[in-house]
Design a protein around this motif. Structure first.
Motif, PDB file in Angstrom:
ATOM      1  N   GLU A 112       4.005  -5.743 -25.670  1.00 26.18           N
ATOM      2  CA  GLU A 112       2.654  -6.019 -26.155  1.00 26.18           C
ATOM      3  C   GLU A 112       1.638  -5.051 -25.562  1.00 26.18           C
ATOM      4  OE1 GLU A 112       5.113  -9.657 -26.616  1.00 26.18           O
ATOM      5  OE2 GLU A 112       4.717  -8.308 -24.917  1.00 26.18           O
ATOM      6  N   LEU A 113       1.850  -4.653 -24.313  1.00 22.30           N
ATOM      7  CA  LEU A 113       0.957  -3.676 -23.688  1.00 22.30           C
ATOM      8  C   LEU A 113       1.137  -2.300 -24.321  1.00 22.30           C
ATOM      9  CD1 LEU A 113       1.217  -4.552 -19.870  1.00 22.30           C
ATOM     10  CD2 LEU A 113      -0.593  -5.189 -21.475  1.00 22.30           C
ATOM     11  N   ALA A 114       2.385  -1.948 -24.626  1.00 22.31           N
ATOM     12  CA  ALA A 114       2.652  -0.669 -25.296  1.00 22.31           C
ATOM     13  C   ALA A 114       1.973  -0.636 -26.662  1.00 22.31           C
ATOM     14  CB  ALA A 114       4.155  -0.462 -25.436  1.00 22.31           C
ATOM     15  N   TYR A 115       2.041  -1.752 -27.376  1.00 23.67           N
ATOM     16  CA  TYR A 115       1.406  -1.838 -28.700  1.00 23.67           C
ATOM     17  C   TYR A 115      -0.108  -1.653 -28.581  1.00 23.67           C
ATOM     18  CZ  TYR A 115      -0.168  -3.724 -33.178  1.00 23.67           C
ATOM     19  OH  TYR A 115      -0.783  -3.890 -34.397  1.00 23.67           O
ATOM     20  N   GLU A 116      -0.724  -2.357 -27.644  1.00 29.16           N
ATOM     21  CA  GLU A 116      -2.177  -2.275 -27.476  1.00 29.16           C
ATOM     22  C   GLU A 116      -2.608  -0.875 -27.072  1.00 29.16           C
ATOM     23  OE1 GLU A 116      -4.900  -4.332 -27.861  1.00 29.16           O
ATOM     24  OE2 GLU A 116      -3.500  -5.575 -29.002  1.00 29.16           O
ATOM     25  N   ALA A 117      -1.854  -0.262 -26.176  1.00 32.24           N
ATOM     26  CA  ALA A 117      -2.193   1.098 -25.740  1.00 32.24           C
ATOM     27  C   ALA A 117      -2.075   2.079 -26.908  1.00 32.24           C
ATOM     28  CB  ALA A 117      -1.283   1.529 -24.598  1.00 32.24           C
ATOM     29  N   ALA A 118      -0.985   1.992 -27.652  1.00 27.01           N
ATOM     30  CA  ALA A 118      -0.790   2.893 -28.796  1.00 27.01           C
ATOM     31  C   ALA A 118      -1.887   2.684 -29.826  1.00 27.01           C
ATOM     32  CB  ALA A 118       0.588   2.653 -29.415  1.00 27.01           C
ATOM     33  N   ARG A 119      -2.264   1.448 -30.020  1.00 24.99           N
ATOM     34  CA  ARG A 119      -3.338   1.135 -30.971  1.00 24.99           C
ATOM     35  C   ARG A 119      -4.659   1.757 -30.508  1.00 24.99           C
ATOM     36  NH1 ARG A 119      -7.286  -2.694 -31.460  1.00 24.99           N
ATOM     37  NH2 ARG A 119      -7.850  -3.253 -33.590  1.00 24.99           N
ATOM     38  N   GLN A 120      -4.934   1.701 -29.219  1.00 26.00           N
ATOM     39  CA  GLN A 120      -6.171   2.273 -28.692  1.00 26.00           C
ATOM     40  C   GLN A 120      -6.195   3.782 -28.806  1.00 26.00           C
ATOM     41  OE1 GLN A 120      -9.068   0.932 -27.654  1.00 26.00           O
ATOM     42  NE2 GLN A 120      -8.292  -1.078 -28.274  1.00 26.00           N
ATOM     43  N   GLY A 122      -6.553  -4.371 -25.593  1.00 24.87           N
ATOM     44  CA  GLY A 122      -7.161  -3.099 -25.260  1.00 24.87           C
ATOM     45  C   GLY A 122      -8.651  -3.075 -25.541  1.00 24.87           C
ATOM     46  N   ILE A 123      -9.401  -2.450 -24.630  1.00 29.36           N
ATOM     47  CA  ILE A 123     -10.851  -2.285 -24.797  1.00 29.36           C
ATOM     48  C   ILE A 123     -11.165  -0.871 -25.284  1.00 29.36           C
ATOM     49  CG2 ILE A 123     -13.092  -2.282 -23.628  1.00 29.36           C
ATOM     50  CD1 ILE A 123     -11.907  -4.273 -21.601  1.00 29.36           C
ATOM     51  N   CYS A 124     -10.649   0.114 -24.572  1.00 30.63           N
ATOM     52  CA  CYS A 124     -10.902   1.515 -24.917  1.00 30.63           C
ATOM     53  C   CYS A 124     -10.003   2.406 -24.072  1.00 30.63           C
ATOM     54  CB  CYS A 124     -12.375   1.876 -24.685  1.00 30.63           C
ATOM     55  SG  CYS A 124     -12.890   1.739 -22.948  1.00 30.63           S
ATOM     56  N   VAL A 125     -10.011   3.700 -24.381  1.00 30.73           N
ATOM     57  CA  VAL A 125      -9.270   4.663 -23.568  1.00 30.73           C
ATOM     58  C   VAL A 125     -10.240   5.335 -22.599  1.00 30.73           C
ATOM     59  CG1 VAL A 125      -7.570   5.028 -25.379  1.00 30.73           C
ATOM     60  CG2 VAL A 125      -9.526   6.576 -25.215  1.00 30.73           C
ATOM     61  N   ILE A 126      -9.704   5.789 -21.476  1.00 33.26           N
ATOM     62  CA  ILE A 126     -10.510   6.426 -20.436  1.00 33.26           C
ATOM     63  C   ILE A 126      -9.828   7.722 -19.993  1.00 33.26           C
ATOM     64  CG2 ILE A 126     -11.582   4.297 -19.618  1.00 33.26           C
ATOM     65  CD1 ILE A 126      -9.485   4.260 -17.340  1.00 33.26           C
ATOM     66  N   ASP A 127     -10.419   8.380 -18.999  1.00 33.17           N
ATOM     67  CA  ASP A 127      -9.908   9.630 -18.439  1.00 33.17           C
ATOM     68  C   ASP A 127      -9.754  10.673 -19.543  1.00 33.17           C
ATOM     69  OD1 ASP A 127      -8.975  11.580 -16.828  1.00 33.17           O
ATOM     70  OD2 ASP A 127      -7.193  10.520 -16.114  1.00 33.17           O
ATOM     71  N   GLU A 144       4.421   1.087 -34.109  1.00 32.19           N
ATOM     72  CA  GLU A 144       3.619   0.150 -34.894  1.00 32.19           C
ATOM     73  C   GLU A 144       2.165   0.138 -34.447  1.00 32.19           C
ATOM     74  OE1 GLU A 144       5.565  -3.646 -34.763  1.00 32.19           O
ATOM     75  OE2 GLU A 144       7.119  -3.037 -36.203  1.00 32.19           O
ATOM     76  N   GLY A 145       1.926   0.203 -33.139  1.00 37.26           N
ATOM     77  CA  GLY A 145       0.557   0.205 -32.638  1.00 37.26           C
ATOM     78  C   GLY A 145      -0.212   1.438 -33.074  1.00 37.26           C
ATOM     79  N   TYR A 146       0.443   2.598 -32.999  1.00 36.69           N
ATOM     80  CA  TYR A 146      -0.212   3.843 -33.396  1.00 36.69           C
ATOM     81  C   TYR A 146      -0.445   3.880 -34.904  1.00 36.69           C
ATOM     82  CZ  TYR A 146      -1.443   8.799 -33.032  1.00 36.69           C
ATOM     83  OH  TYR A 146      -2.113   9.993 -33.067  1.00 36.69           O
TER      84      TYR A 146
END
Length: 339
Positions: free
Chosen positions: A114-122, A218-223, A269-271
């Protein structure tokens, strides 16, 4: 530190300053007051030769999102008392600050799909929302960062001119890497293929570069230091390289390296949830290649450095880069075996 704080409008008597995070490139502090909290960073100008280019890219992205997608949570730099977002202090370096996002956190390890999905989606959302930016407006902050052609050439040069004893010791790794030189050849074709689009790409999609809320959404990407024009295979491939296996590139016991199928599916799927309409039909067939692309490139880089006496990455113990090269070769072979 007092001079830096004052430039950003922070009174040292009102704020607590302490080191923060696990980043390896920039030095980071958290600056916390009674009601406000900020992230302060010193940019590593040994890595990023022109920190002002990073600042330019952040400004371009911030302005575009503000004009076109006001609801997107973009963490724009905090301005100094003089309205600047990057300051240089003689003898110390370049500094910038960002507001700390309340009720947010990040992860260092991807333990659930689920974390991988959220990160890919972000990461997919970030690229999709910025699809209207003119690539000419963005600076190249790290030249040739994900240029597999260059990394392969450097590897071949190390085989000719590197440490002869280490070359002999690495014969098995060299043989296994050479079996997959087609990955570098395929990259040459990608660069010449108009079906592969240059887009605003993050280039450093490890899980710690995504902020999550308390419900692990996920909220947003950083760095965003490595945000620049690139191919989607860089972002997807880096997620696969760092999310698919339960162990990191530092693992010495290669038997622990495996490809977790549910994590692969989550990344794709997230991406695609964000980028499906942006990607060409050709690009959609290259998700698996994206993983092999990044893993192969990192394996090349670790072994090249080992053959060149560890001049780039250095080593924390004798044979460190040799171990990491073997780790990535093993990961590469296990991903290819899935085809």
């Amino acid at each position: 530190m007092k001079e830096v704080l004052s430039l950003f409008g922070f009174d040292q008597n009102d704020y607590d300053v302490r080191s923060y995070g696990s980043g390896l490139i920039n030095h980071t502090w958290v600056v916390e007051g009674k009601e406000e909290k900020y992230i302060l960073q010193r940019v590593n100008d040994n890595v990023f030769k022109r920190p002002e280019d990073i600042d330019t890219n952040l400004r371009v992205v911030a302005n575009y999102l503000k004009e076109n997608f006001k609801d997107y949570r973009f963490i724009a730099p905090h301005k100094t008392v003089n309205g600047k977002t990057l300051v240089y202090i003689n003898g110390e370096g370049y500094y910038r600050a960002f507001p700390f996002v309340k009720n947010s956190h990040s992860f260092d390890v991807v333990e659930k799909p689920e974390l991988a999905y959220e990160a890919a989606r972000q990461f997919g959302m970030f690229t999709k929302l910025l699809s209207g930016i003119d690539m000419k407006d963005l600076k190249i902050t790290l030249p040739s960062f994900h240029d597999l052609s260059l990394r392969h050439t450097q590897y071949l040069e190390a085989l000719k001119n590197g440490n002869e004893q280490r070359i002999k010791e690495s014969a098995d790794f060299i043989r296994r890497l050479n079996k997959h030189s087609n990955i570098a050849e395929e990259y040459e074709q990608i660069k010449a293929n108009p079906d592969f689009k240059l887009r605003v790409t993050h280039h450093d999609t490890k899980i710690s570069n995504v902020l999550f809320d308390n419900k692990e959404k996920g909220i947003c990407v950083i760095d965003l230091d490595t945000v620049m024009p690139g191919y989607f295979i860089s972002d997807v491939g880096d997620m696969m390289r760092t999310y698919l296996s339960p162990v990191s590139e530092e693992e010495k016991d290669y038997s622990k390296i495996e490809i977790r199928d549910e994590f692969y599916k989550a990344i794709v799927e997230g991406y695609k949830e964000q980028m499906n309409d942006e990607l060409t039909q050709t690009e959609k067939r290259y998700f698996l290649y994206a993983g092999t692309f990044m893993i192969y490139m990192q394996a090349l880089r670790f072994l090249t450095d080992y053959l060149n006496n560890d001049i780039y990455y250095g080593e924390k113990y004798p044979g460190h880069n040799y171990v990491r090269a073997g780790n990535q070769i093993t990961l590469l072979e296990k991903l290819i075996a899935k085809t």
